[in-house]
Every structure is written in C-alpha cells, then in structure tokens.
Write an enzyme that holds these catalytic residues in place. Structure first.
Site, PDB file in Angstrom:
ATOM      1  CG  HIS A  11      -2.057  -1.023   1.053  1.00 56.94           C
ATOM      2  ND1 HIS A  11      -3.212  -0.811   0.318  1.00 56.94           N
ATOM      3  CD2 HIS A  11      -2.146  -2.288   1.539  1.00 56.94           C
ATOM      4  CE1 HIS A  11      -3.972  -1.896   0.377  1.00 56.94           C
ATOM      5  NE2 HIS A  11      -3.348  -2.805   1.098  1.00 56.94           N
ATOM      6  CG  ASP A  50      -3.841  -4.337  -2.813  1.00 59.30           C
ATOM      7  OD1 ASP A  50      -4.172  -4.119  -3.994  1.00 59.30           O
ATOM      8  OD2 ASP A  50      -4.656  -4.631  -1.926  1.00 59.30           O
ATOM      9  CD  GLU A  85      -8.177  -5.332  -2.997  1.00 57.88           C
ATOM     10  OE1 GLU A  85      -8.368  -5.241  -1.786  1.00 57.88           O
ATOM     11  OE2 GLU A  85      -7.407  -6.178  -3.502  1.00 57.88           O
ATOM     12  CG  HIS A  86      -6.129  -1.130  -2.453  1.00 59.38           C
ATOM     13  ND1 HIS A  86      -6.542   0.031  -1.852  1.00 59.38           N
ATOM     14  CD2 HIS A  86      -6.694  -2.133  -1.741  1.00 59.38           C
ATOM     15  CE1 HIS A  86      -7.315  -0.253  -0.815  1.00 59.38           C
ATOM     16  NE2 HIS A  86      -7.420  -1.564  -0.731  1.00 59.38           N
ATOM     17  CG  HIS A 170      -4.292  -9.134  -4.163  1.00 62.33           C
ATOM     18  ND1 HIS A 170      -3.492  -8.722  -3.121  1.00 62.33           N
ATOM     19  CD2 HIS A 170      -5.479  -8.490  -4.001  1.00 62.33           C
ATOM     20  CE1 HIS A 170      -4.159  -7.863  -2.370  1.00 62.33           C
ATOM     21  NE2 HIS A 170      -5.373  -7.714  -2.885  1.00 62.33           N
ATOM     22  CG  HIS A 199      -7.585  -9.870  -0.721  1.00 62.02           C
ATOM     23  ND1 HIS A 199      -7.741  -8.502  -0.893  1.00 62.02           N
ATOM     24  CD2 HIS A 199      -8.842 -10.376  -0.608  1.00 62.02           C
ATOM     25  CE1 HIS A 199      -9.034  -8.211  -0.888  1.00 62.02           C
ATOM     26  NE2 HIS A 199      -9.721  -9.320  -0.710  1.00 62.02           N
ATOM     27  CG  HIS A 201      -4.773  -5.921   5.249  1.00 61.62           C
ATOM     28  ND1 HIS A 201      -4.846  -4.547   5.371  1.00 61.62           N
ATOM     29  CD2 HIS A 201      -4.672  -6.151   3.913  1.00 61.62           C
ATOM     30  CE1 HIS A 201      -4.807  -3.983   4.180  1.00 61.62           C
ATOM     31  NE2 HIS A 201      -4.710  -4.942   3.271  1.00 61.62           N
TER      32      HIS A 201
END
Length: 409
Positions: A11, A50, A85-86, A170, A199, A201
């Site tokens: 991230h 991500d 997805e991010h 992911h 995916h 966390h």
C-alpha cells in the site's frame, strides 16, 4: 535451489488518518524489505498484490516506489508483482505496475488483456517458474469464474513443468475468508511447491495444505484493528520437499490503543488522562527507536458528545508527550442516543453493519469493515478512496443482489 522473499499488501502511497508521517512509515517499511533482499539476495522478490494503495498516485510517490524497485532489479534480483484491487483501475487501462514493467528490466507484473491465456502469465526464471494470477475487477461471480479457469490451467502446467513452480496471486481463499473468496485451497495447482498469496491483512501460514500457501499480511498496519496482528515478509526456502518459511521482522512505528468510556458522565479529561498515562509509561519503558508512537484513543459513548471538546481535552491530557494522537469514535449500542430512525420499528438501536450485512448478503465483519473504511475516508475528505470502497462493494456483491436492489419498488 530457489529461495524467494514473499511480501504483500504494501500500500505505497497510503496516508492512514491523513497523516504524512504514516505515508513515510509505509515507504520506510518497504525500503527495509528492499535492503533485506539486497543483503540476502533471494532468487526473486514476489509481491502478492497491492504494491500501491491507489491506481493513481502523486508523482512523488510513484518516483520513490520506482527507485526502490530499481535498486533490486539493478542488483540482478527479479521482482514479480501480482495486481491487486487497490492498484487495478476500475476501467481497463494501463496500470502503474504495467508502466513499471515497461521501464524496468527484471520487473514483471502481467496485466490481463483480451485474448491472453494463462500460459502468458507464467514467468520463467530458469529453475524457478512463477504463475501469476491476474486480478479481475469485475463482479464476484465473474471474478471467481475467471480465477478458477486460470488455476485449472496452471494446475495442468504445474504437472508437466520442469523446475520449481510457485503461484503468485492476490485473492481470498474460502478457508480463510468467505467474503469475496474466489477459490478453495483444493483449487490451487497441485504441482506448485508454494502459493504466495496476498489480500488478507492478517497473516496466515498453511504449510499443511495440499498446496502449501501463506499470506504475509499487511506490511505496515493501516487500521487500528491491525496493530496487534501486523504482517511480516516471508523468506521461503523451496530447496527441500516442503517449503521452509522464516518471518522477517520489520521495524515499525509503535502503535498503541486505549479505550475511554465517557458514557458515565465523568470528566473527559480525567478519563483520557488515565488511559494515556498507562500507555505513556509503557512507551517510555520500551521505546527503542526515534519514531513518535502513534496512540489511538477510542472514545466510547452512548450519547451525543462534542467532538471538538473531546479532541481538545485529549490533547490537553497528552500534554507535552512526544506522540501522535488519533481520536476514533465508537457509539455504544443500547444508549438513549445510540441510534433511532422514525421510519423503522423494532427493539434496540439501529445497527447499520447488521442491516448492510443482511441486505447485501455479506458477512457482518465485512460490512463493519466497509462502513469503517467509508467513515474514515469521508472524515479525511478522500473522495477517491470513498469511490474505490464503493466500487469494491459493487464488484463484490452478487449480481442477483444488485438486481434486487435496482428493481425493488
């Protein structure tokens, strides 16, 4: 024999709670991963989705990310990334990862384009082959169908492939998280030595599964709920009959959580002060680095409160302590003002998470997470993040549910 460094849910570019310090923390954690790889020289670094927090980021964030990855590829260490997805846009377009692939030798991040087949997503590194599952930003049923198609073909490839094959993806497995699961552990390629997943966390290591797999967890906790279960990059030794995993401890900013119940009408200052004193004593006793601790103050109340007053008194209670404070609000169910709606009947307060879970046919904890994320993004005036959360919900909820919502009268 092959040894890989497995990391996921990095991230880069995220700014939890709108704090620039937290943005820097996340980059610092990834820099530590890069330095670790440069020192130990694995056969590859695998990023299970991500890498980026958003499909579009400030150029400063992109530049810093490219420089860190380039340090690895310039040293001859291949870096492979799955899309998550991010870092996948809602519309079919190039991604930051695909642009990095075009500009960095040794960096691979296969992006699905029409007509491509699963074989196009197998990266050959000699004795190590990595099958990368693309991320499909489509409704859940379609994503599940496409993912299973890739996994079936990867299974055939794994049975005939020479060398060591690793899956990189992911995605959620139903054994770990039912919400948005696209496969079961039994669907993983039977001939793969290891599945490097992302995916989730919260970290998971399942070496006893038919195909051993692991989720490293989030690199640096993004939410207060994650601070007690931080992730760890994983060194995976694939030279034996079964993978051997070693966790990499990442130095991070200390984070603490205290809960303050002000529903009894007592002094807000005194309640916050007592909680802070306990935490600060622990901070002073255990502090080993130069980073200010981040203290999450959870304000619990069953009645309306003045947020400005609480914030002012919490800061006053912290005094001159060299810390970062983040105030969270939690309405306790059952209070006189916990929630009412004139158009709804029933006993007890209105539970929005429960309503969303029942209405959208998703697990209660997933509904709670979505509502929490929406509230945080709205509070930070992060319109792009609000849109991304809603898009995630839109692609996760079943088509039948959406039809019921759209056509109900």
């Amino acid at each position: 024999m092959p040894k890989v460094l497995h990391v996921a849910d990095v991230h880069l570019g995220a700014r939890p709670y709108g704090l620039e310090e937290r943005r820097d923390d996340i980059f610092r954690s990834f820099e530590f991963v890069v330095e670790t790889a440069l020192k130990d020289r694995p056969d590859a670094v695998l990023i299970a989705g991500d890498l980026f927090d958003k499909p579009k980021l400030p150029l400063r964030d992109v530049k810093q990310a490219v420089e860190l990855v380039r340090a690895l590829t310039d040293a001859g260490i291949p870096v492979l990334a799955a899309h998550g997805e991010h870092d996948t846009p809602s519309v079919r377009d190039e991604t930051l990862l695909s642009l990095m692939e075009a500009s960095l030798d040794g960096f691979k991040a296969p992006l699905y384009r029409s007509g491509m087949r699963p074989g196009d997503f197998v990266v050959d590194l000699g004795s190590l082959k990595v099958a990368v599952v693309p991320f499909f930003k489509v409704p859940l049923e379609e994503r599940r169908r496409l993912t299973l198609r890739f996994l079936r073909e990867f299974d055939q490839i794994s049975r005939t492939s020479s060398g060591t094959l690793v899956l990189l993806a992911h995605m959620s497995l139903d054994a770990e998280m039912q919400f948005d699961a696209v496969a079961s552990p039994s669907d993983l390629p039977s001939g793969a030595k290891y599945a490097a997943l992302g995916h989730l966390h919260a970290p998971r290591i399942r070496l006893d599964a038919p195909t051993p797999y692991a989720y490293p967890g989030v690199l640096d906790p993004l939410k207060v709920e994650e601070i007690n279960t931080p992730g760890s990059p994983l060194y995976v030794d694939l030279s034996g009959d079964a993978p051997i995993i070693e966790k990499v401890k990442v130095p991070r900013r200390p984070q603490y959580r205290i809960e303050v119940d002000i529903g009894d009408g007592g002094s807000i200052y005194n309640a916050v002060n007592r909680g802070l004193r306990r935490v600060l004593a622990n901070v002073r006793a255990s502090r080993e680095d130069w980073l200010k601790p981040l203290i999450h103050v959870i304000i619990k109340s069953d009645k309306p409160i003045s947020k400005a007053r609480v914030i002012a008194e919490a800061r006053k209670a912290a005094g001159g302590a060299d810390v970062l404070l983040k105030i969270h609000w939690k309405i306790v169910a059952g209070g006189e003002h916990a929630g009412t709606s004139p158009g709804l009947q029933g006993e007890g307060p209105l539970d929005l998470a429960k309503i969303a879970a029942e209405y959208y046919k998703i697990p209660l904890n997933a509904a709670s997470t979505i509502l929490h994320d929406l509230a945080e993004a709205a509070a930070e005036k992060d319109e792009l993040r609000v849109r991304e959360i809603l898009e995630t919900l839109a692609t996760t909820v079943s088509q039948d549910t959406w039809k019921r919502i759209l056509y109900m009268r």
